[in-house]
Design an enzyme around this catalytic site. Structure first.
Site, PDB file in Angstrom:
ATOM      1  N   GLU A   1      -9.631  -1.946   5.090  1.00 56.81           N
ATOM      2  CA  GLU A   1     -10.228  -1.600   6.382  1.00 56.81           C
ATOM      3  C   GLU A   1     -11.482  -2.439   6.639  1.00 56.81           C
ATOM      4  OE1 GLU A   1      -8.749   0.324   8.411  1.00 56.81           O
ATOM      5  OE2 GLU A   1      -8.013   2.167   7.507  1.00 56.81           O
TER       6      GLU A   1
ATOM      7  N   ASP B   1       0.828  -1.211   0.000  1.00 59.18           N
ATOM      8  CA  ASP B   1       0.000   0.000   0.000  1.00 59.18           C
ATOM      9  C   ASP B   1       0.866   1.267   0.000  1.00 59.18           C
ATOM     10  OD1 ASP B   1       0.964  -0.313   2.587  1.00 59.18           O
ATOM     11  OD2 ASP B   1      -0.987  -0.794   3.447  1.00 59.18           O
TER      12      ASP B   1
ATOM     13  N   HIS C   1      -7.072  -4.629   9.984  1.00 54.44           N
ATOM     14  CA  HIS C   1      -6.851  -4.385   8.549  1.00 54.44           C
ATOM     15  C   HIS C   1      -5.602  -5.109   8.042  1.00 54.44           C
ATOM     16  CE1 HIS C   1      -4.541  -0.323   9.310  1.00 54.44           C
ATOM     17  NE2 HIS C   1      -3.679  -1.289   9.187  1.00 54.44           N
TER      18      HIS C   1
ATOM     19  N   ASN D   1      -7.182  -2.730  14.114  1.00 55.23           N
ATOM     20  CA  ASN D   1      -8.594  -2.979  13.795  1.00 55.23           C
ATOM     21  C   ASN D   1      -8.754  -4.184  12.858  1.00 55.23           C
ATOM     22  OD1 ASN D   1      -7.647  -1.984  11.384  1.00 55.23           O
ATOM     23  ND2 ASN D   1      -8.978  -0.199  11.301  1.00 55.23           N
TER      24      ASN D   1
HETATM   25  C1  GLP Z   1      -0.286   0.247   8.612  1.00 55.06           C
HETATM   26  C2  GLP Z   1      -0.091  -0.490   7.260  1.00 55.06           C
HETATM   27  C3  GLP Z   1      -0.352  -1.959   7.416  1.00 55.06           C
HETATM   28  C4  GLP Z   1       0.327  -2.441   8.683  1.00 55.06           C
HETATM   29  C5  GLP Z   1      -0.416  -1.888   9.867  1.00 55.06           C
HETATM   30  C6  GLP Z   1       0.183  -2.246  11.225  1.00 55.06           C
HETATM   31  O1  GLP Z   1      -1.302   1.179   8.585  1.00 55.06           O
HETATM   32  N1  GLP Z   1      -0.840   0.020   6.171  1.00 55.06           N
HETATM   33  O2  GLP Z   1       0.097  -2.647   6.266  1.00 55.06           O
HETATM   34  O3  GLP Z   1       0.295  -3.832   8.761  1.00 55.06           O
HETATM   35  O4  GLP Z   1      -0.668  -0.516   9.734  1.00 55.06           O
HETATM   36  O5  GLP Z   1       1.201  -1.390  11.595  1.00 55.06           O
HETATM   37  P1  GLP Z   1       2.117  -1.582  12.868  1.00 55.06           P
HETATM   38  O6  GLP Z   1       3.042  -2.692  12.527  1.00 55.06           O
HETATM   39  O7  GLP Z   1       2.827  -0.279  13.021  1.00 55.06           O
HETATM   40  O8  GLP Z   1       1.220  -1.916  14.005  1.00 55.06           O
END
Ligand code: GLP
Length: 243
Positions: free
Chosen positions: A143, A67, A138, A136
């Site tokens: 989402e 992404d 995702h 959440n």
């Molecule tokens: C971000 C990314 C995700 C990632 C998630 C968790 O928003 N778009 O691909 O897996 O959030 O992030 P973190 O590892 O900082 O908890």
């Protein structure tokens, strides 16, 4: 869905990095799906260390990022392009032409997301997708919702996801872009192997819901339960609420 629990976040990151290095040794032109976020940082550090020790050669590897934020350029310090340069691309021998990250500035965005799918198909699809999990549930930026887009698409970010990414924007969540481009859930589930990495107590609740609760688009990560070859690699803290 298999679950592997390791004593620490570092041990989990190292195990996944060793697995990726081994996969590249076996298939030098591996097609990888790559995540961003805080969780994969120790994984990238371990992978870079393996590369420096001559244990993994990225010359023929291709990568597709999950992404990118919409409306900010690749050279914006908060972009996932910048994250990838910082944590991986500046330190290994991946060819720039082998690295595909969605362009958040592309107009029209519909052409960019369609081209991304074409590029991924031309590469033969994802051999191995590495994923994190949002608090959440995702995946990428898919989402929680009543219905999910199968293909790569543009998405409106939830306030929760903007807050989770505030660190990249000087701690100000209102500066986090309101939209992003993300691989679709079908694109992700099309990967031949999926490894989800999660660590820390703040992921324990969603990990338990995603992997032992019902399969639902309200918890996008729960869809991994129906993938034939998905593994969650967790530290003890993230696994704490599993039965
Ligand atoms: C971000 C990314 C995700 C990632 C998630 C968790 O928003 N778009 O691909 O897996 O959030 O992030 P973190 O590892 O900082 O908890």
């Amino acid at each position: 869905m298999r679950v592997v629990i390791l004593p620490s976040a570092r041990a989990a990151a190292e195990a996944v990095a060793r697995f990726v290095a081994e996969s590249i040794r076996t298939s030098p032109s591996l097609v990888l799906g790559l995540p961003t976020g805080r969780t994969p940082i120790p994984f990238y550090r371990s992978l870079v260390a393996l590369h420096r020790r001559g244990r993994v050669d990225f010359r023929r590897v291709r990568t597709f990022n999950l992404d990118e934020f919409a409306g900010i350029p690749a050279d914006h310090p908060g972009s996932y392009h910048a994250y990838m340069r910082r944590h991986l691309l500046d330190h290994v021998n991946l060819r720039p032409s082998h690295v595909r990250i969605l362009d958040g500035m592309a107009r029209p965005w519909r052409r960019e997301v369609a081209q991304f799918e074409i590029d991924l198909d031309a590469a033969g699809g994802l051999d191995l997708a590495l994923l994190g999990i949002g608090r959440n549930g995702h995946l990428g930026f898919n989402e929680p919702a009543g219905a999910l887009a199968a293909a790569t698409h543009r998405v409106k970010l939830s306030a929760a996801s903007r807050k989770a990414n505030a660190d990249l924007f000087g701690g100000r969540w209102r500066d986090v872009p309101t939209h992003a481009l993300s691989m679709g859930i079908g694109t992700l589930l099309g990967a031949r192997t999926v490894i989800l990495l999660a660590s820390g107590a703040d992921k324990a609740r969603i990990v338990a819901r995603a992997f032992t609760g019902p399969v639902t688009t309200q918890v996008p990560a729960s869809l991994l339960q129906v993938h034939p070859n998905a593994v969650a690699v967790l530290d003890r803290a993230a696994a704490a609420r599993l039965p």
